[in-house]
Scaffold this active site. Structure first.
Site, PDB file in Angstrom:
ATOM      1  CG  ASP A  15      -0.281  -0.165   2.319  1.00  0.00           C
ATOM      2  OD1 ASP A  15       0.898   0.231   2.570  1.00  0.00           O
ATOM      3  OD2 ASP A  15      -0.962  -0.388   3.658  1.00  0.00           O
ATOM      4  CE  LYS A  16      -0.067   8.819  -0.473  1.00  0.00           C
ATOM      5  NZ  LYS A  16      -0.932   9.449  -0.275  1.00  0.00           N
TER       6      LYS A  16
END
Length: 143
Positions: A15-16
């Site tokens: 993810d980010k």
């Protein structure tokens, strides 16, 4: 009696924040569960060809130390509970080299067999006595 599979963490699975996105562990659970069944002579495809499906009824995950891009995960699976119509698998995910330490993730999925055309549940014994025996022989209850 458990099965272990290695999964290399791909960039697309993060993810980010740069850690494995939480839902990807469920995909890894499926990879391990499929291998577990294949190793024991019970591939899912056989039961699909017989007219059955094996949906997930319940899934849970507990997260610990995060995995990141470039890590290799070891996913360990075994059967931890069964009834006449349901089977529950238990999973532990470790960073390669850290097996025996605290898992990065652990979880369970519960499944049943249904007729594909009606989606009505069916007894495991009606599906396959050999499958039931394999589940019984593989059973490792959680302590």
């Amino acid at each position: 009696m458990s099965t272990e599979v290695e999964v290399e963490v791909r960039y697309a699975e993060t993810d980010k924040m740069g850690i494995v996105y939480h839902a990807n562990y469920l995909v890894w659970f499926e990879i391990a569960r499929t291998k577990f069944l294949e190793e024991r002579g019970h591939p899912y495809v056989r039961y699909e060809e017989m007219g059955y499906a094996c949906p997930v009824l319940h899934a849970e995950c507990d997260y610990g130390e995060p995995l990141t891009y470039g890590d290799t995960a070891i996913v360990r699976v075994n059967v931890c509970q069964m009834t006449s119509v349901r089977v529950t698998f238990h999973y532990e995910v470790y960073r390669k080299g850290d097996i025996g330490e605290r898992p990065c993730c652990s979880g369970k999925t519960t499944h049943c067999f249904v007729h594909k055309d009606s989606l009505k549940p069916v007894s495991l014994r009606k599906v396959s006595g050999a499958l039931v025996r394999m589940y019984e022989e593989s059973l490792v209850p959680l302590g």
